[in-house]
Write a protein that holds these residues in place. Structure first.
Motif, PDB file in Angstrom:
ATOM      1  N   TRP A  30       0.740  -1.160   0.004  1.00 47.73           N
ATOM      2  CA  TRP A  30      -0.052   0.048  -0.055  1.00 47.73           C
ATOM      3  C   TRP A  30       0.859   1.172   0.078  1.00 47.73           C
ATOM      4  CZ3 TRP A  30      -0.431   3.149   4.535  1.00 47.73           C
ATOM      5  CH2 TRP A  30       0.481   2.822   5.579  1.00 47.73           C
ATOM      6  N   LEU A  85      22.006  12.746   5.956  1.00 50.88           N
ATOM      7  CA  LEU A  85      20.509  12.985   6.245  1.00 50.88           C
ATOM      8  C   LEU A  85      19.831  11.981   7.068  1.00 50.88           C
ATOM      9  CD1 LEU A  85      19.700  14.309   2.489  1.00 50.88           C
ATOM     10  CD2 LEU A  85      19.709  15.561   4.631  1.00 50.88           C
ATOM     11  N   VAL A  86      20.269  10.598   6.762  1.00 48.54           N
ATOM     12  CA  VAL A  86      19.653   9.320   7.526  1.00 48.54           C
ATOM     13  C   VAL A  86      20.206   9.658   8.905  1.00 48.54           C
ATOM     14  CG1 VAL A  86      20.136   6.908   7.781  1.00 48.54           C
ATOM     15  CG2 VAL A  86      19.597   8.021   5.494  1.00 48.54           C
ATOM     16  N   GLN A 118       9.065  11.495   1.213  1.00 50.18           N
ATOM     17  CA  GLN A 118       8.481  11.343   2.581  1.00 50.18           C
ATOM     18  C   GLN A 118       7.825   9.961   2.272  1.00 50.18           C
ATOM     19  OE1 GLN A 118       7.850  14.172   5.035  1.00 50.18           O
ATOM     20  NE2 GLN A 118       9.768  14.540   4.138  1.00 50.18           N
ATOM     21  N   HIS A 122       8.520   6.946   4.871  1.00 48.22           N
ATOM     22  CA  HIS A 122       7.619   5.968   5.742  1.00 48.22           C
ATOM     23  C   HIS A 122       7.555   4.834   5.493  1.00 48.22           C
ATOM     24  CE1 HIS A 122       5.213   9.227   8.182  1.00 48.22           C
ATOM     25  NE2 HIS A 122       5.307  10.087   6.903  1.00 48.22           N
ATOM     26  N   ARG A 126       9.134   1.697   8.512  1.00 50.99           N
ATOM     27  CA  ARG A 126       8.354   0.780   8.875  1.00 50.99           C
ATOM     28  C   ARG A 126       8.761  -1.019   8.336  1.00 50.99           C
ATOM     29  NH1 ARG A 126       5.503   5.300   8.471  1.00 50.99           N
ATOM     30  NH2 ARG A 126       3.484   5.520   9.768  1.00 50.99           N
TER      31      ARG A 126
ATOM     32  N   VAL B 257      16.825   9.134  11.455  1.00 57.06           N
ATOM     33  CA  VAL B 257      16.284   9.107  10.341  1.00 57.06           C
ATOM     34  C   VAL B 257      14.900   9.600  10.454  1.00 57.06           C
ATOM     35  CG1 VAL B 257      14.975   6.899  10.101  1.00 57.06           C
ATOM     36  CG2 VAL B 257      15.577   7.939   8.098  1.00 57.06           C
ATOM     37  N   MET B 258      14.172   9.712  11.527  1.00 57.95           N
ATOM     38  CA  MET B 258      12.766  10.396  11.754  1.00 57.95           C
ATOM     39  C   MET B 258      12.961  11.775  11.628  1.00 57.95           C
ATOM     40  SD  MET B 258      10.781   7.834  11.726  1.00 57.95           S
ATOM     41  CE  MET B 258       9.270   7.987  12.319  1.00 57.95           C
ATOM     42  N   ALA B 259      14.207  12.357  11.666  1.00 57.75           N
ATOM     43  CA  ALA B 259      14.128  13.687  11.810  1.00 57.75           C
ATOM     44  C   ALA B 259      13.829  14.148  10.290  1.00 57.75           C
ATOM     45  CB  ALA B 259      15.632  14.187  12.238  1.00 57.75           C
ATOM     46  N   LEU B 260      13.929  13.384   9.373  1.00 57.98           N
ATOM     47  CA  LEU B 260      13.473  13.879   8.110  1.00 57.98           C
ATOM     48  C   LEU B 260      12.051  13.755   7.802  1.00 57.98           C
ATOM     49  CD1 LEU B 260      16.061  11.492   5.937  1.00 57.98           C
ATOM     50  CD2 LEU B 260      15.925  14.056   5.789  1.00 57.98           C
ATOM     51  N   LEU B 261      11.115  13.117   8.907  1.00 57.73           N
ATOM     52  CA  LEU B 261       9.774  13.076   8.754  1.00 57.73           C
ATOM     53  C   LEU B 261       9.188  14.175   9.650  1.00 57.73           C
ATOM     54  CD1 LEU B 261       9.266   9.169   8.162  1.00 57.73           C
ATOM     55  CD2 LEU B 261       8.791  10.985   6.475  1.00 57.73           C
ATOM     56  N   PRO B 299       6.339   5.360  14.098  1.00 56.86           N
ATOM     57  CA  PRO B 299       5.361   5.567  12.928  1.00 56.86           C
ATOM     58  C   PRO B 299       4.107   4.897  13.350  1.00 56.86           C
ATOM     59  CG  PRO B 299       7.558   4.133  12.506  1.00 56.86           C
ATOM     60  CD  PRO B 299       7.467   4.459  13.979  1.00 56.86           C
ATOM     61  N   ASN B 300       3.149   5.439  12.727  1.00 56.69           N
ATOM     62  CA  ASN B 300       1.759   4.925  13.339  1.00 56.69           C
ATOM     63  C   ASN B 300       1.520   3.614  12.778  1.00 56.69           C
ATOM     64  OD1 ASN B 300       1.352   7.190  14.676  1.00 56.69           O
ATOM     65  ND2 ASN B 300      -0.098   8.175  13.216  1.00 56.69           N
ATOM     66  N   HIS B 302      -1.434   2.230  11.136  1.00 57.66           N
ATOM     67  CA  HIS B 302      -2.295   2.156  10.123  1.00 57.66           C
ATOM     68  C   HIS B 302      -2.442   3.187   9.282  1.00 57.66           C
ATOM     69  CE1 HIS B 302      -3.312  -1.642  12.116  1.00 57.66           C
ATOM     70  NE2 HIS B 302      -3.776  -1.152  13.199  1.00 57.66           N
ATOM     71  N   ASP B 303      -1.421   4.182   9.320  1.00 54.27           N
ATOM     72  CA  ASP B 303      -1.554   5.195   8.419  1.00 54.27           C
ATOM     73  C   ASP B 303      -0.216   5.787   8.415  1.00 54.27           C
ATOM     74  OD1 ASP B 303      -1.021   7.589  10.507  1.00 54.27           O
ATOM     75  OD2 ASP B 303      -3.080   7.111  11.166  1.00 54.27           O
ATOM     76  N   LEU B 304      -0.071   6.646   7.332  1.00 51.67           N
ATOM     77  CA  LEU B 304       1.535   7.286   7.305  1.00 51.67           C
ATOM     78  C   LEU B 304       1.742   8.559   8.483  1.00 51.67           C
ATOM     79  CD1 LEU B 304       2.100   7.247   3.445  1.00 51.67           C
ATOM     80  CD2 LEU B 304       2.453   5.706   5.183  1.00 51.67           C
ATOM     81  N   GLY B 305       1.179   8.490   9.338  1.00 48.27           N
ATOM     82  CA  GLY B 305       1.367   9.572  10.393  1.00 48.27           C
ATOM     83  C   GLY B 305       2.655   8.878  11.278  1.00 48.27           C
TER      84      GLY B 305
END
Lengths: 148, 340
Positions: A30, A85-86, A118, A122, A126, B257-261, B299-300, B302-305
């Protein structure tokens, strides 16, 4: 034209990217679908440390092709910047201002690329396959730096 | 200080994951959280296990240290690197280990990608408190066990700098339940440990709310005197006021890496919390001044939040009267605030 099934050299950036797309397609379809939607109908040229590759993006898939000379989006960077960046050693804004990351495209394509990156990230945070992928990317980058 | 009987500790505090059915494991989340305040260094260690889609164990070790600035990492381990004991608390995640040995928690952490390692021994000086089945709205439920005060001894090494300490104040909680990150819930959770080893007081504040922190669902202020829980003030007895926002120039985030998000440095972390609780002639006033924040970004499901867990380091002062006895303490505190 090189299809997505062709195998680029193992340590190349193209190989890393192809493997990561395959992981997303397999583990989080997805998110991969959303990535394709973001980039659909665009040709992208990516240059990393001089290695050039092309992506032809369709609504449901992304194909690796010869690097197009007149792409919709040109993204140029190097492995060190990607790892910075990573590792949060550098922000996206800093990389752009220092021209360690260059994006040339129309505004709407820049926005599409940003949304796609982005979405890719994401997926990366995950997907349980990514830590090993990233480890190999670090190793090949260190090897390349050692040879330089 | 009193020591908790080893048998009580071993019976109460053990991983629940190995005892869940395969179907239950898929949504299972569980973590053991430790905070240690050594001289010149604060350390947060979290061992967590979640169930993958097939019920397999997915483990993480989060280690954060703060000397002059924050450092740390979240280390992910697959099922082949995870050993969880069924009979008592014992876990090995890669090179990292957690177990109860006698009356103590023993932690050994060596991060793979950051120059941080630690070997710590923590002895509870308060009795544990267990609370079952906190509803997280429609998002699921959470159970917890906490040991508000321990004394820690051992070594933390950061980039070659060795911190050795004996008798440092520490805090521990253990949470488990079935819920999804990104659901309609949030929490604020904090503790205070007196800087004085002779002070008998320890305090914990907890508040569960909806994801936007608009509707408080339950809150409590818990006071320990010595080893024992001395007073509980519940939702209707508590008024919380938030003042200002913490505005750091940079915010340390893990995984990096979450600093990018989530690149923002603006936070919704209050600069000051003012908590007043009163009932049946007892009253307590807790003031918490936030100084620093590090963010663990999840990371959530069930969604991209994403969900941000703010680890807020600061200074706490507690005063009041309980059953005619004056209460006063001040010292180290870490508050945790979950943000959408």
């Amino acid at each position: 034209m090189r299809s997505s099934s062709a195998s680029p050299p193992e340590a190349s950036f193209a190989a890393f990217l192809a493997e990561s797309f395959a992981a997303l397609r397999r583990d989080l379809p997805w998110i991969f679908e959303r990535l394709c939607e973001r980039l659909a109908h665009r040709e992208i040229r990516i240059e990393v440390d001089g290695e050039a590759l092309g992506l032809r993006c369709e609504p449901h898939d992304i194909h690796f092709v010869e690097a197009p000379p007149s792409p919709d989006v040109l993204l140029r960077t190097d492995r060190r910047t990607i790892l910075d960046l990573v590792d949060a050693q550098r922000t996206l804004l800093e990389a752009l201002l220092e021209e360690r990351l260059v994006v040339l495209a129309r505004v709407e394509d820049v926005i599409a690329l940003h949304d796609a990156v982005q979405t890719y990230l994401h997926g990366a945070v995950r997907d349980r396959a990514f830590p090993a992928l990233l480890r190999r990317f670090r190793q090949s980058t260190a090897r390349a730096a050692g040879l330089a | 200080m009193n020591t908790l009987p080893a048998s009580v500790l071993a019976r109460l505090d053990a991983f629940r994951f190995p005892h869940a059915t395969r179907a239950e494991r898929a949504a299972h989340k569980e973590w053991l959280h430790f905070c240690i305040h050594g001289p010149g260094i604060d350390t947060i260690v979290n061992f967590s296990v979640t169930g993958g889609p097939e019920g397999e164990a997915r483990a993480q070790v989060t280690a954060l240290v703060r000397e002059e600035q924050w450092d740390g990492d979240v280390e992910v381990h697959g099922e082949d690197e995870v050993v969880l004991r069924r009979d008592r608390l014992g876990a090995t995640f890669g090179k990292n280990r957690l177990e109860i040995s006698g009356e103590r928690y023993e932690l050994a952490v060596t991060l793979a990608d950051r120059p941080i390692s630690m070997a710590l021994s923590l002895r509870p000086t308060t009795l544990p408190l267990s609370k079952r089945q906190f509803a997280l709205g429609s998002a699921g439920s959470l159970h917890w066990l906490l040991v508000p005060r321990l004394v820690a001894s051992g070594t933390v090494v950061v980039s070659g700098r060795t911190h050795r300490f004996e008798g440092a104040p520490a805090y521990h909680d253990h949470n488990w339940g079935r819920f999804a990150w990104g659901g309609d819930f949030a929490w604020e959770w904090g503790y205070g440990l007196s800087a004085s080893a002779t002070s008998p007081w320890s305090v914990v504040f907890s508040r569960l709310a909806d994801r936007g922190h608009h509707e408080v669902r339950t809150q409590a202020l818990l006071l320990w005197k010595g080893a024992k829980l001395d007073r509980v003030l519940a939702s209707r007895d508590i008024v919380v006021q938030e003042e200002g926002y913490l505005r750091p120039r940079r915010v340390f985030k893990v995984p990096r890496v979450m600093a990018l998000l989530a690149p923002e440095t603006a936070t919704d972390v209050p600069r000051r919390l003012d908590i007043r609780a009163a009932a049946e002639g007892d009253e307590l006033h807790l003031g918490f001044e936030a100084e620093e924040v590090a963010q663990i970004i999840v990371p959530n499901d069930h969604d991209l939040g994403i969900t941000i867990i703010n680890e807020i380091r600061g200074f706490l002062r507690l005063s009041g009267v309980v059953r005619g006895e004056r209460v006063f303490m001040e010292g180290h505190a870490i508050f945790e605030r979950v943000t959408a």
